[in-house]
Motif scaffolding. Structure first.
Motif, PDB file in Angstrom:
ATOM      1  N   SER A  83       0.823  -1.210   0.000  1.00  0.00           N
ATOM      2  CA  SER A  83       0.000   0.000   0.000  1.00  0.00           C
ATOM      3  C   SER A  83       0.861   1.265   0.000  1.00  0.00           C
ATOM      4  CB  SER A  83      -0.903   0.016   1.242  1.00  0.00           C
ATOM      5  OG  SER A  83      -1.683  -1.136   1.309  1.00  0.00           O
ATOM      6  N   GLY A  84       2.172   1.088  -0.090  1.00  0.00           N
ATOM      7  CA  GLY A  84       3.079   2.238  -0.155  1.00  0.00           C
ATOM      8  C   GLY A  84       3.584   2.722   1.201  1.00  0.00           C
ATOM      9  N   TYR A  85       3.442   1.870   2.236  1.00  0.00           N
ATOM     10  CA  TYR A  85       3.881   2.276   3.565  1.00  0.00           C
ATOM     11  C   TYR A  85       5.244   1.689   3.879  1.00  0.00           C
ATOM     12  CZ  TYR A  85      -0.376   4.666   4.482  1.00  0.00           C
ATOM     13  OH  TYR A  85      -1.393   5.579   4.423  1.00  0.00           O
ATOM     14  N   GLY A  86       6.218   2.593   4.001  1.00  0.00           N
ATOM     15  CA  GLY A  86       7.563   2.214   4.414  1.00  0.00           C
ATOM     16  C   GLY A  86       7.708   2.515   5.894  1.00  0.00           C
ATOM     17  N   ASN A  87       8.548   3.479   6.227  1.00  0.00           N
ATOM     18  CA  ASN A  87       8.853   3.764   7.628  1.00  0.00           C
ATOM     19  C   ASN A  87       7.649   4.239   8.441  1.00  0.00           C
ATOM     20  OD1 ASN A  87      10.501   3.886   9.863  1.00  0.00           O
ATOM     21  ND2 ASN A  87      11.147   5.975   9.438  1.00  0.00           N
ATOM     22  N   TRP A  88       6.710   4.916   7.863  1.00  0.00           N
ATOM     23  CA  TRP A  88       5.452   5.346   8.473  1.00  0.00           C
ATOM     24  C   TRP A  88       5.629   6.137   9.788  1.00  0.00           C
ATOM     25  CZ3 TRP A  88       1.268   2.320  11.417  1.00  0.00           C
ATOM     26  CH2 TRP A  88       0.051   3.000  11.367  1.00  0.00           C
ATOM     27  N   PRO A  89       6.158   7.352   9.679  1.00  0.00           N
ATOM     28  CA  PRO A  89       6.375   8.188  10.873  1.00  0.00           C
ATOM     29  C   PRO A  89       5.084   8.543  11.614  1.00  0.00           C
ATOM     30  CG  PRO A  89       6.899   9.411   8.864  1.00  0.00           C
ATOM     31  CD  PRO A  89       6.645   7.992   8.458  1.00  0.00           C
ATOM     32  N   GLU A  90       3.951   8.611  10.887  1.00  0.00           N
ATOM     33  CA  GLU A  90       2.681   8.902  11.560  1.00  0.00           C
ATOM     34  C   GLU A  90       2.339   7.797  12.563  1.00  0.00           C
ATOM     35  OE1 GLU A  90       3.001   8.646   8.198  1.00  0.00           O
ATOM     36  OE2 GLU A  90       2.875  10.732   7.562  1.00  0.00           O
ATOM     37  N   GLY A  91       2.661   6.564  12.231  1.00  0.00           N
ATOM     38  CA  GLY A  91       2.437   5.453  13.141  1.00  0.00           C
ATOM     39  C   GLY A  91       3.294   5.566  14.394  1.00  0.00           C
TER      40      GLY A  91
END
Length: 179
Positions: A162-170
């Motif tokens: 889905s295009g989620y790598g490091n995901w800083p928002e998470g």
């Protein structure tokens, strides 16, 4: 961002590959620990919850944050129901609906999804177009679990595909649970 909690990473079915945000977080934060399962492809719920419990009791449970993705979210609910341990909290991302027709076969004991108030704070992160759970079911899970629901819009299964790598928002949501 600094974390003082003991963060345990719980991947879902198939484990999380090297480019999954869970794996990238482990690389960025060497103190984050992955809970290993004996069988990532044809899991048995009772086995998975025993592995979670062992990992939690090996730490200071009151300082543990769980980070679950997909099948691990239902697993965390089953674990909480079985062991009633008081932990700091859980970030539950893309909780798979193990009762849905679209759910892959090969799992044992993960349905129905437990619907009760978790004995710790939690945040459910859901997407409006996740193949493995409808937004309505994710909202039902969040309400039953007493979790804050965060709808991040059209984000698929919140994984590499889905295009989620490091995901800083998470990471920011995880930090909210630590506070």
């Amino acid at each position: 961002m600094n974390f003082t909690s003991n963060v345990l990473i719980l991947p879902g079915l198939g484990n999380s590959g090297e480019n999954h945000w869970q794996s990238l977080w482990e690389k960025e934060y060497p103190d984050f620990k992955r809970v290993q399962q004996n069988d990532w492809e044809t899991p048995v719920c009772a086995d998975w919850i025993r592995q979670i419990d062992q990992a939690v009791v090996d730490e200071d449970p009151a300082n543990v944050l769980l980070v679950g993705h997909s099948l691990a979210c239902a697993t965390i609910a089953y674990w909480a129901q079985a062991f009633q341990r008081s932990i700091k909290g859980a970030l539950l991302v893309s909780p798979s609906d193990t009762e849905a027709d679209s759910y892959p076969p090969g799992t044992t004991g993960f349905a129905p999804v437990p619907l009760f108030k978790l004995p710790f704070p939690s945040i459910v992160v859901a997407s409006s177009d996740d193949f493995y759970v409808s937004l309505e079911r994710a909202a039902l899970f969040a309400q039953a679990w007493g979790s804050q629901l965060v709808n991040i819009g059209a984000a698929g299964h919140i994984n590499v595909h889905s295009g989620y790598g490091n995901w800083p928002e998470g990471l920011r949501l995880l930090k909210e649970l630590e506070s």
